[in-house]
Write an enzyme that holds these catalytic residues in place. Sequence first.
Site, PDB file in Angstrom:
ATOM      1  N   VAL A   1     -98.408  47.101  -5.565  1.00 51.87           N
ATOM      2  CA  VAL A   1     -97.837  47.801  -4.360  1.00 51.87           C
ATOM      3  C   VAL A   1     -96.479  49.007  -4.306  1.00 51.87           C
ATOM      4  O   VAL A   1     -95.441  49.464  -4.450  1.00 51.87           O
ATOM      5  CB  VAL A   1     -98.247  46.672  -3.455  1.00 51.87           C
ATOM      6  CG1 VAL A   1     -96.943  45.718  -4.147  1.00 51.87           C
ATOM      7  CG2 VAL A   1     -97.167  47.464  -2.298  1.00 51.87           C
TER       8      VAL A   1
ATOM      9  N   VAL B   1     -94.387  45.751 -13.392  1.00 52.00           N
ATOM     10  CA  VAL B   1     -95.783  45.273 -13.651  1.00 52.00           C
ATOM     11  C   VAL B   1     -95.543  43.775 -12.844  1.00 52.00           C
ATOM     12  O   VAL B   1     -94.097  43.368 -13.138  1.00 52.00           O
ATOM     13  CB  VAL B   1     -95.875  44.688 -14.993  1.00 52.00           C
ATOM     14  CG1 VAL B   1     -97.035  46.492 -15.625  1.00 52.00           C
ATOM     15  CG2 VAL B   1     -95.648  44.658 -15.863  1.00 52.00           C
TER      16      VAL B   1
ATOM     17  N   SER C   1     -84.029  45.652  -4.748  1.00 54.62           N
ATOM     18  CA  SER C   1     -84.474  45.135  -3.441  1.00 54.62           C
ATOM     19  C   SER C   1     -85.489  45.846  -2.107  1.00 54.62           C
ATOM     20  O   SER C   1     -84.690  46.764  -2.232  1.00 54.62           O
ATOM     21  CB  SER C   1     -83.031  43.994  -3.804  1.00 54.62           C
ATOM     22  OG  SER C   1     -83.373  43.616  -2.140  1.00 54.62           O
TER      23      SER C   1
ATOM     24  N   GLY D   1     -88.390  45.069  -1.789  1.00 53.93           N
ATOM     25  CA  GLY D   1     -89.819  44.962  -1.013  1.00 53.93           C
ATOM     26  C   GLY D   1     -90.645  46.229  -1.078  1.00 53.93           C
ATOM     27  O   GLY D   1     -89.977  46.987  -1.700  1.00 53.93           O
TER      28      GLY D   1
ATOM     29  N   LYS E   1     -78.936  40.549  -9.204  1.00 58.89           N
ATOM     30  CA  LYS E   1     -81.236  40.887  -8.358  1.00 58.89           C
ATOM     31  C   LYS E   1     -80.479  39.265  -7.983  1.00 58.89           C
ATOM     32  O   LYS E   1     -80.883  38.862  -6.902  1.00 58.89           O
ATOM     33  CB  LYS E   1     -81.603  41.514  -8.678  1.00 58.89           C
ATOM     34  CG  LYS E   1     -82.789  40.954  -8.212  1.00 58.89           C
ATOM     35  CD  LYS E   1     -82.437  41.738  -6.677  1.00 58.89           C
ATOM     36  CE  LYS E   1     -84.518  41.838  -5.965  1.00 58.89           C
ATOM     37  NZ  LYS E   1     -85.175  40.939  -6.717  1.00 58.89           N
TER      38      LYS E   1
ATOM     39  N   HIS F   1     -78.552  38.109  -5.124  1.00 59.63           N
ATOM     40  CA  HIS F   1     -78.700  38.435  -4.049  1.00 59.63           C
ATOM     41  C   HIS F   1     -79.683  37.688  -3.937  1.00 59.63           C
ATOM     42  O   HIS F   1     -79.681  37.823  -2.222  1.00 59.63           O
ATOM     43  CB  HIS F   1     -79.219  40.113  -4.864  1.00 59.63           C
ATOM     44  CG  HIS F   1     -80.298  40.869  -2.560  1.00 59.63           C
ATOM     45  ND1 HIS F   1     -81.053  40.117  -2.718  1.00 59.63           N
ATOM     46  CD2 HIS F   1     -79.276  41.632  -2.328  1.00 59.63           C
ATOM     47  CE1 HIS F   1     -81.522  40.977  -2.300  1.00 59.63           C
ATOM     48  NE2 HIS F   1     -81.037  41.336  -1.734  1.00 59.63           N
ATOM     49  N   ASN F   2     -81.058  37.170  -4.000  1.00 62.44           N
ATOM     50  CA  ASN F   2     -82.085  36.507  -3.896  1.00 62.44           C
ATOM     51  C   ASN F   2     -81.401  35.082  -3.379  1.00 62.44           C
ATOM     52  O   ASN F   2     -82.279  34.360  -2.002  1.00 62.44           O
ATOM     53  CB  ASN F   2     -82.904  36.744  -4.539  1.00 62.44           C
ATOM     54  CG  ASN F   2     -83.497  37.440  -4.244  1.00 62.44           C
ATOM     55  OD1 ASN F   2     -83.103  39.006  -4.137  1.00 62.44           O
ATOM     56  ND2 ASN F   2     -85.335  37.806  -5.065  1.00 62.44           N
TER      57      ASN F   2
ATOM     58  N   GLU G   1     -79.965  35.542   0.433  1.00 67.94           N
ATOM     59  CA  GLU G   1     -80.925  36.102   0.850  1.00 67.94           C
ATOM     60  C   GLU G   1     -81.697  34.357   1.749  1.00 67.94           C
ATOM     61  O   GLU G   1     -81.960  34.544   2.660  1.00 67.94           O
ATOM     62  CB  GLU G   1     -82.098  36.474   0.475  1.00 67.94           C
ATOM     63  CG  GLU G   1     -83.428  37.267   1.324  1.00 67.94           C
ATOM     64  CD  GLU G   1     -84.011  37.681   0.110  1.00 67.94           C
ATOM     65  OE1 GLU G   1     -84.100  38.884  -0.457  1.00 67.94           O
ATOM     66  OE2 GLU G   1     -85.240  37.022   0.207  1.00 67.94           O
TER      67      GLU G   1
HETATM   68  P1  NAP Z   1     -97.741  42.259  -8.840  1.00 73.44           P
HETATM   69  O1  NAP Z   1     -98.048  41.665  -8.572  1.00 73.44           O
HETATM   70  O2  NAP Z   1     -96.243  41.559  -9.133  1.00 73.44           O
HETATM   71  O3  NAP Z   1     -98.450  43.246 -11.009  1.00 73.44           O
HETATM   72  C1  NAP Z   1     -99.585  43.908 -10.779  1.00 73.44           C
HETATM   73  C2  NAP Z   1     -99.591  44.395 -11.973  1.00 73.44           C
HETATM   74  O4  NAP Z   1     -98.638  44.749 -12.859  1.00 73.44           O
HETATM   75  C3  NAP Z   1    -101.226  45.565 -12.240  1.00 73.44           C
HETATM   76  O5  NAP Z   1     -99.892  46.693 -11.889  1.00 73.44           O
HETATM   77  C4  NAP Z   1    -101.478  44.708 -14.102  1.00 73.44           C
HETATM   78  O6  NAP Z   1    -101.962  45.734 -13.645  1.00 73.44           O
HETATM   79  C5  NAP Z   1     -99.873  44.728 -13.989  1.00 73.44           C
HETATM   80  N1  NAP Z   1     -99.885  43.961 -15.546  1.00 73.44           N
HETATM   81  C6  NAP Z   1     -99.796  42.642 -15.616  1.00 73.44           C
HETATM   82  N2  NAP Z   1    -100.243  42.565 -16.619  1.00 73.44           N
HETATM   83  C7  NAP Z   1    -100.014  43.306 -17.088  1.00 73.44           C
HETATM   84  C8  NAP Z   1     -99.873  43.043 -18.758  1.00 73.44           C
HETATM   85  N3  NAP Z   1     -99.851  42.302 -19.124  1.00 73.44           N
HETATM   86  N4  NAP Z   1     -99.818  44.423 -18.928  1.00 73.44           N
HETATM   87  C9  NAP Z   1    -100.003  45.996 -18.274  1.00 73.44           C
HETATM   88  N5  NAP Z   1    -100.033  45.649 -17.049  1.00 73.44           N
HETATM   89  C10 NAP Z   1    -100.161  43.744 -16.596  1.00 73.44           C
HETATM   90  O7  NAP Z   1     -96.492  43.828  -8.397  1.00 73.44           O
HETATM   91  P2  NAP Z   1     -95.782  44.350  -7.194  1.00 73.44           P
HETATM   92  O8  NAP Z   1     -96.237  43.346  -6.155  1.00 73.44           O
HETATM   93  O9  NAP Z   1     -96.235  45.711  -7.360  1.00 73.44           O
HETATM   94  O10 NAP Z   1     -94.499  43.138  -8.015  1.00 73.44           O
HETATM   95  C11 NAP Z   1     -93.941  44.415  -9.542  1.00 73.44           C
HETATM   96  C12 NAP Z   1     -92.721  43.644 -10.477  1.00 73.44           C
HETATM   97  O11 NAP Z   1     -92.207  43.966  -9.306  1.00 73.44           O
HETATM   98  C13 NAP Z   1     -92.685  42.508 -10.172  1.00 73.44           C
HETATM   99  O12 NAP Z   1     -91.575  41.847 -11.284  1.00 73.44           O
HETATM  100  C14 NAP Z   1     -92.486  41.835  -8.797  1.00 73.44           C
HETATM  101  O13 NAP Z   1     -91.527  40.160  -8.493  1.00 73.44           O
HETATM  102  C15 NAP Z   1     -91.081  42.393  -8.532  1.00 73.44           C
HETATM  103  N6  NAP Z   1     -90.901  43.115  -7.474  1.00 73.44           N
HETATM  104  C16 NAP Z   1     -91.936  42.853  -6.528  1.00 73.44           C
HETATM  105  C17 NAP Z   1     -91.562  42.752  -4.750  1.00 73.44           C
HETATM  106  C18 NAP Z   1     -92.699  43.061  -3.849  1.00 73.44           C
HETATM  107  O14 NAP Z   1     -91.903  42.790  -2.615  1.00 73.44           O
HETATM  108  N7  NAP Z   1     -93.646  42.634  -4.030  1.00 73.44           N
HETATM  109  C19 NAP Z   1     -89.904  43.005  -4.475  1.00 73.44           C
HETATM  110  C20 NAP Z   1     -89.602  43.654  -5.430  1.00 73.44           C
HETATM  111  C21 NAP Z   1     -90.093  43.240  -6.744  1.00 73.44           C
HETATM  112  P3  NAP Z   1    -103.116  45.508 -13.513  1.00 73.44           P
HETATM  113  O15 NAP Z   1    -103.642  46.619 -11.969  1.00 73.44           O
HETATM  114  O16 NAP Z   1    -104.491  46.421 -14.683  1.00 73.44           O
HETATM  115  O17 NAP Z   1    -103.879  44.235 -13.303  1.00 73.44           O
END
Ligand code: NAP
Length: 480
Positions: A13, A75, A129, A131, A183, A186-187, A190
């Site tokens: 996402v 990721v 930040s 989402g 960051k 920040h959290n 929050e």
């Molecule tokens: P996620 O669920 O944290 O991660 C899934 C992604 O990681 C998928 O694309 C997956 O690929 C990939 N991945 C996992 N292990 C891997 C590996 N060994 N090699 C290559 N790719 C790998 O995704 P997300 O929610 O979009 O978040 C991404 C990052 O942004 C995270 O670090 C999260 O903490 C941060 N973040 C998230 C939010 C939020 O609101 N969600 C906000 C700020 C920051 P596959 O599809 O191949 O499994």
Amino acid sequence: MTQANIGVVGLAVMGSNLARNLASREGNTVAIFNRSYEKTQTLLDAHPEAEFVAAKDYAEFAASLSKPRTAIIMVQAGKGTDAVIDALTEVFEPGDIIVDGGNALFTDTIRREKAVRETGINFVGAGISGGEEGALNGPSIMPGGSDESWVTLGPILKSIAAVAEGEPCVTHVGHDGAGHFVKMIHNGIEYADMQLIAEAYDLIRRGTGKTPAEISAIFSEWNEGELESYLIEITAEVLKQVDAETGKPLVDVILDQAGSKGTGVWTVQTSLDLGIPVSGIAEAVFARSLSSKPAQRAAASSLPGPSETISVADPDAFIENVRLALYASKVIAYSQGFDAIVAGAEQYGWDIKKGEIAKIWRGGCIIRARFLNRITEAYAENPGLVALVTAPFFVDVMARAQDAWRSVVSDAAKAGIPAPAFSSSLAYYDGLRADRLPAALVQGQRDFFGAHTYKRTDKDGTFHTLWSGDRTEIEAVDTH
Ligand code: NAP
């Protein structure tokens, strides 16, 4: 093959929304790669207008990028991030830039930056930040990394960041882990902000008997004034939501056990190591932990409580007191958060501009709020400000709010309503402004049982009282 100027690895996402945001900006061509190709195909199918350059492996991804190659990793934090960094360092060259936009612990970012730098590739840890909605429409971005990488990365990040009062919500925070450190703070803020709002809601509900819908209207009104912020705005939305299944207020149907992903814990652990009392943030983390202990809560539910219940004679006056208590406690949470930033910058050698941090938090991120401008102004007036709460603007807030704050905290204590963040923030405020603290007695106790020595108010040096001998005797202790 079409050459892209920026790439995104990881198309869950956050990554797919960030890639779409990048592609929507003039001048960008975006390369995309995901470990499993299904996510890449889904994004290509859903958004042909973005004209992504899709890669099936890391080598193809690298070949699709113009130099210096610049890629943002989105990721799973931890092992996933390490795996992608390893793969990219195999196919990138010196001068290229790897950006980790995930939620990494700043010490991991320091470690990764050091390792990647040895290959000649730049590594940037960037806190993002806001989402999924922020990633798509404009997040607040907190990048660390080298000055060299900022030259290429700065314009790209400025193009996708949120804009607040005409300014992009991104700044080069400092080297290596500085971005992820900020960051993390920040959290932490929050967490405190959310807990304070939750305590305000609980006090109003139990104090005045108002319904969630009525309290939603109060929050909407507060959002027109000095408390205006994203979290107040969404609180009003959550409180007015009715559960489709039961017809009850949704907040009454949601299980009262708060979850977390750990960044609040990181903030408190790091601040403890730095010796910074982030009590508002810590209480918010503890409150979530306490809420998530159903067995203990059930066992304790018959413990005796106060004989008094809260009795509010003038609901409007009480609500105004709660508003002021919330504002004052919020100022303390930010003041403590900025203390942690100052201490972190000193410990890790970062030149962090506090006023710039408040500026980039004005838009895109979860703690965006009107009063962040006041923080920027406070640091502009006095860059060496030793505690944010001592800036003239905030001194005025405290003067205006403190009677109400004391009254609300004492009402809560008397009625047995838990208000840990309100009350610990007030205790911190009173501790900070005290002429003299009982720390003197603590020093005496430490010297008694452990000969830990003490300093005196009337002369220089370090002293120990001979507790087991004639206690009038003291000895000067050579600490060199
Ligand atoms: P996620 O669920 O944290 O991660 C899934 C992604 O990681 C998928 O694309 C997956 O690929 C990939 N991945 C996992 N292990 C891997 C590996 N060994 N090699 C290559 N790719 C790998 O995704 P997300 O929610 O979009 O978040 C991404 C990052 O942004 C995270 O670090 C999260 O903490 C941060 N973040 C998230 C939010 C939020 O609101 N969600 C906000 C700020 C920051 P596959 O599809 O191949 O499994």
